[in-house]
Design a protein around this motif. Structure first.
Motif, PDB file in Angstrom:
ATOM      1  N   LEU A  47      44.789  25.630  11.120  1.00  0.00           N
ATOM      2  CA  LEU A  47      44.385  24.783  12.243  1.00  0.00           C
ATOM      3  C   LEU A  47      43.477  23.657  11.765  1.00  0.00           C
ATOM      4  CD1 LEU A  47      43.758  27.548  14.945  1.00  0.00           C
ATOM      5  CD2 LEU A  47      45.480  25.727  15.069  1.00  0.00           C
ATOM      6  N   LEU A  48      42.538  24.008  10.881  1.00  0.00           N
ATOM      7  CA  LEU A  48      41.641  22.985  10.346  1.00  0.00           C
ATOM      8  C   LEU A  48      42.430  21.922   9.590  1.00  0.00           C
ATOM      9  CD1 LEU A  48      38.465  22.781  10.359  1.00  0.00           C
ATOM     10  CD2 LEU A  48      38.565  23.514   7.984  1.00  0.00           C
ATOM     11  N   SER A  49      43.405  22.357   8.806  1.00  0.00           N
ATOM     12  CA  SER A  49      44.203  21.388   8.031  1.00  0.00           C
ATOM     13  C   SER A  49      45.054  20.520   8.964  1.00  0.00           C
ATOM     14  CB  SER A  49      45.071  22.112   7.004  1.00  0.00           C
ATOM     15  OG  SER A  49      46.212  22.699   7.594  1.00  0.00           O
ATOM     16  N   MET A  50      45.489  21.103  10.079  1.00  0.00           N
ATOM     17  CA  MET A  50      46.292  20.314  11.032  1.00  0.00           C
ATOM     18  C   MET A  50      45.451  19.243  11.716  1.00  0.00           C
ATOM     19  SD  MET A  50      48.501  23.365  12.750  1.00  0.00           S
ATOM     20  CE  MET A  50      49.394  24.461  11.641  1.00  0.00           C
ATOM     21  N   ILE A  51      44.232  19.597  12.067  1.00  0.00           N
ATOM     22  CA  ILE A  51      43.344  18.598  12.684  1.00  0.00           C
ATOM     23  C   ILE A  51      43.078  17.479  11.687  1.00  0.00           C
ATOM     24  CG2 ILE A  51      41.046  18.203  13.654  1.00  0.00           C
ATOM     25  CD1 ILE A  51      41.127  21.180  14.526  1.00  0.00           C
ATOM     26  N   ALA A  52      42.826  17.871  10.436  1.00  0.00           N
ATOM     27  CA  ALA A  52      42.536  16.866   9.406  1.00  0.00           C
ATOM     28  C   ALA A  52      43.723  15.942   9.175  1.00  0.00           C
ATOM     29  CB  ALA A  52      42.156  17.565   8.102  1.00  0.00           C
ATOM     30  N   ALA A  53      44.933  16.474   9.414  1.00  0.00           N
ATOM     31  CA  ALA A  53      46.133  15.680   9.155  1.00  0.00           C
ATOM     32  C   ALA A  53      46.399  14.652  10.253  1.00  0.00           C
ATOM     33  CB  ALA A  53      47.341  16.603   9.016  1.00  0.00           C
ATOM     34  N   GLN A  54      45.723  14.827  11.411  1.00  0.00           N
ATOM     35  CA  GLN A  54      45.931  13.886  12.512  1.00  0.00           C
ATOM     36  C   GLN A  54      45.194  12.570  12.252  1.00  0.00           C
ATOM     37  OE1 GLN A  54      47.900  14.784  15.328  1.00  0.00           O
ATOM     38  NE2 GLN A  54      48.360  16.453  13.936  1.00  0.00           N
ATOM     39  N   PRO A  67      52.913  24.430  15.927  1.00  0.00           N
ATOM     40  CA  PRO A  67      52.979  24.611  14.462  1.00  0.00           C
ATOM     41  C   PRO A  67      52.526  25.997  13.994  1.00  0.00           C
ATOM     42  CG  PRO A  67      51.976  22.488  15.003  1.00  0.00           C
ATOM     43  CD  PRO A  67      52.103  23.253  16.289  1.00  0.00           C
ATOM     44  N   VAL A  68      51.546  26.601  14.688  1.00  0.00           N
ATOM     45  CA  VAL A  68      51.099  27.927  14.244  1.00  0.00           C
ATOM     46  C   VAL A  68      51.829  29.053  14.971  1.00  0.00           C
ATOM     47  CG1 VAL A  68      48.817  27.239  13.416  1.00  0.00           C
ATOM     48  CG2 VAL A  68      49.102  27.844  15.817  1.00  0.00           C
ATOM     49  N   GLY A  69      52.652  28.684  15.977  1.00  0.00           N
ATOM     50  CA  GLY A  69      53.469  29.695  16.664  1.00  0.00           C
ATOM     51  C   GLY A  69      52.656  30.681  17.476  1.00  0.00           C
ATOM     52  N   LEU A  70      51.548  30.189  18.045  1.00  0.00           N
ATOM     53  CA  LEU A  70      50.696  31.077  18.837  1.00  0.00           C
ATOM     54  C   LEU A  70      50.480  30.472  20.223  1.00  0.00           C
ATOM     55  CD1 LEU A  70      47.985  31.887  16.136  1.00  0.00           C
ATOM     56  CD2 LEU A  70      49.763  33.442  16.982  1.00  0.00           C
ATOM     57  N   ALA A  71      50.182  31.338  21.191  1.00  0.00           N
ATOM     58  CA  ALA A  71      49.909  30.864  22.553  1.00  0.00           C
ATOM     59  C   ALA A  71      48.582  30.104  22.578  1.00  0.00           C
ATOM     60  CB  ALA A  71      49.845  32.054  23.505  1.00  0.00           C
ATOM     61  N   GLN A  72      48.477  29.226  23.570  1.00  0.00           N
ATOM     62  CA  GLN A  72      47.280  28.378  23.636  1.00  0.00           C
ATOM     63  C   GLN A  72      45.968  29.171  23.745  1.00  0.00           C
ATOM     64  OE1 GLN A  72      47.382  24.926  26.349  1.00  0.00           O
ATOM     65  NE2 GLN A  72      45.170  25.243  26.538  1.00  0.00           N
ATOM     66  N   PRO A  73      45.906  30.256  24.525  1.00  0.00           N
ATOM     67  CA  PRO A  73      44.641  31.013  24.567  1.00  0.00           C
ATOM     68  C   PRO A  73      44.235  31.546  23.190  1.00  0.00           C
ATOM     69  CG  PRO A  73      46.027  31.636  26.410  1.00  0.00           C
ATOM     70  CD  PRO A  73      46.875  30.762  25.518  1.00  0.00           C
ATOM     71  N   THR A  74      45.227  31.950  22.411  1.00  0.00           N
ATOM     72  CA  THR A  74      44.920  32.456  21.069  1.00  0.00           C
ATOM     73  C   THR A  74      44.418  31.336  20.170  1.00  0.00           C
ATOM     74  OG1 THR A  74      46.673  34.090  21.353  1.00  0.00           O
ATOM     75  CG2 THR A  74      45.856  33.766  19.109  1.00  0.00           C
ATOM     76  N   VAL A  75      45.077  30.182  20.262  1.00  0.00           N
ATOM     77  CA  VAL A  75      44.621  29.031  19.478  1.00  0.00           C
ATOM     78  C   VAL A  75      43.207  28.633  19.910  1.00  0.00           C
ATOM     79  CG1 VAL A  75      45.018  26.581  19.010  1.00  0.00           C
ATOM     80  CG2 VAL A  75      46.942  28.184  18.983  1.00  0.00           C
ATOM     81  N   SER A  76      42.965  28.625  21.219  1.00  0.00           N
ATOM     82  CA  SER A  76      41.638  28.248  21.713  1.00  0.00           C
ATOM     83  C   SER A  76      40.571  29.231  21.227  1.00  0.00           C
ATOM     84  CB  SER A  76      41.636  28.199  23.247  1.00  0.00           C
ATOM     85  OG  SER A  76      42.494  27.164  23.692  1.00  0.00           O
ATOM     86  N   HIS A  77      40.929  30.500  21.139  1.00  0.00           N
ATOM     87  CA  HIS A  77      39.994  31.512  20.627  1.00  0.00           C
ATOM     88  C   HIS A  77      39.643  31.237  19.165  1.00  0.00           C
ATOM     89  CE1 HIS A  77      38.140  35.430  19.948  1.00  0.00           C
ATOM     90  NE2 HIS A  77      38.932  35.578  18.905  1.00  0.00           N
ATOM     91  N   HIS A  78      40.671  30.931  18.372  1.00  0.00           N
ATOM     92  CA  HIS A  78      40.410  30.590  16.963  1.00  0.00           C
ATOM     93  C   HIS A  78      39.558  29.321  16.870  1.00  0.00           C
ATOM     94  CE1 HIS A  78      42.682  33.551  14.754  1.00  0.00           C
ATOM     95  NE2 HIS A  78      43.797  33.317  15.440  1.00  0.00           N
ATOM     96  N   MET A  79      39.896  28.346  17.696  1.00  0.00           N
ATOM     97  CA  MET A  79      39.157  27.075  17.634  1.00  0.00           C
ATOM     98  C   MET A  79      37.696  27.275  18.022  1.00  0.00           C
ATOM     99  SD  MET A  79      41.155  24.926  16.336  1.00  0.00           S
ATOM    100  CE  MET A  79      39.846  23.712  16.389  1.00  0.00           C
TER     101      MET A  79
END
Lengths: 126, 126
Positions: A47-54, A67-79
Motif C-alpha cells: 500500500l505504501l509503495s502504491m501511494i508513492a507511485a501515484q 491492486p491488493v485484492g482486499l475490501a475497502q474496510p480491510t484496506v482502511s484498517h491497514h492504512m
C-alpha cells in the motif's frame, strides 16, 4: 503492540541518531519499533509503495483496494496503522479518504538504518 | 507472521528498488515486511543498537542481557528473530553466542525507505 504513541510531527520525526551509532534509549526504541511494526506486513508495504507511485505521492482509498485484492474496510484498517505510525497522512474529501506519504518520517527511518551514514549523506535528508 | 522466508544472502539482500519508486510485487513486499517485523519491537531495536555500538559491530549475548534487563533465553529469542530476518549473524564460540550486524541488509532497508534516493546517494550503498 498496544502502546499508544503520539503521532509524529515533522520535527519530532526528524530524529536521526542512527540505530548503528550506539545504544538507543527506551523511548527512541519504542518510537522506532512502532513505525517498523506498521511496516511489518506485506500488504502495508505494498500500500505504501502504491501511494508513492501515484502522482504527488497521494492516493484515494478507492484506487488502493483493487491492486491488493482486499475490501475497502480491510484496506482502511491497514492504512490506519500507517497513519498512526506517522508514515502517512489521511484527508477526507467528500466520500473518499486520501492518503499521502510523510517523506520526513520515511527519511528518518532510512537514516537510522543506514550503517554507513557518512558515506551516503547520513542526516542530510533531515 | 508464520510465513517462512529463506535467509537473505548478501546478494539477495541488496535489492534496492525503493518502496517509494512504484508498486512493489508481493514477493518483495513479503521479504521487506519480514525484516521490518523483526524490527517492530523496542527490545530488538535496542539490541541491534547495542551490537552496533560494540567494537567491530559484534557482541556476545553475555553482554546484551544486563542492559535490556532480560534473561538470556529471552534475549536469545529476540536475537533469533533478527538472525532469521537476515539483519544479524550468529556464531557460537564455546559457551557463548556472538552476534554481528549484516550491514548490507541494513543498507538495503535504508535504501528502500529513502524518499529521495537521488539526493542522498540512493543505491550507492549496495
Amino acid at each position: 503492540m498496544t502502546t499508544s504513541l503520539p503521532l509524529l510531527t515533522t520535527d519530532e520525526s526528524c530524529h536521526c541518531a542512527p540505530v548503528t551509532a550506539g545504544v538507543m534509549d527506551v523511548e527512541d526504541a519504542q518510537r522506532l519499533a512502532w513505525m517498523f511494526k506498521a511496516l511489518g506486513d506485506p500488504t502495508r508495504v505494498r500500500l505504501l509503495s502504491m501511494i508513492a507511485a501515484q502522482s504527488g505521492g497521494e492516493a484515494c482509498v478507492c484506487d488502493l483496494t483493487e491492486p491488493v485484492g482486499l475490501a475497502q474496510p480491510t484496506v482502511s484498517h491497514h492504512m490506519k496503522q500507517l497513519v498512526d505510525a506517522g508514515l502517512v497522512t489521511r484527508e477526507q474529501r467528500g466520500k473518499w479518504a486520501y492518503y499521502a506519504l510523510v517523506p520526513e518520517a520515511l527519511a528518518m527511518l532510512s537514516a537510522v538504518l543506514d550503517p554507513w551514514p557518512s558515506r551516503v549523506g547520513g542526516n542530510s535528508s533531515c
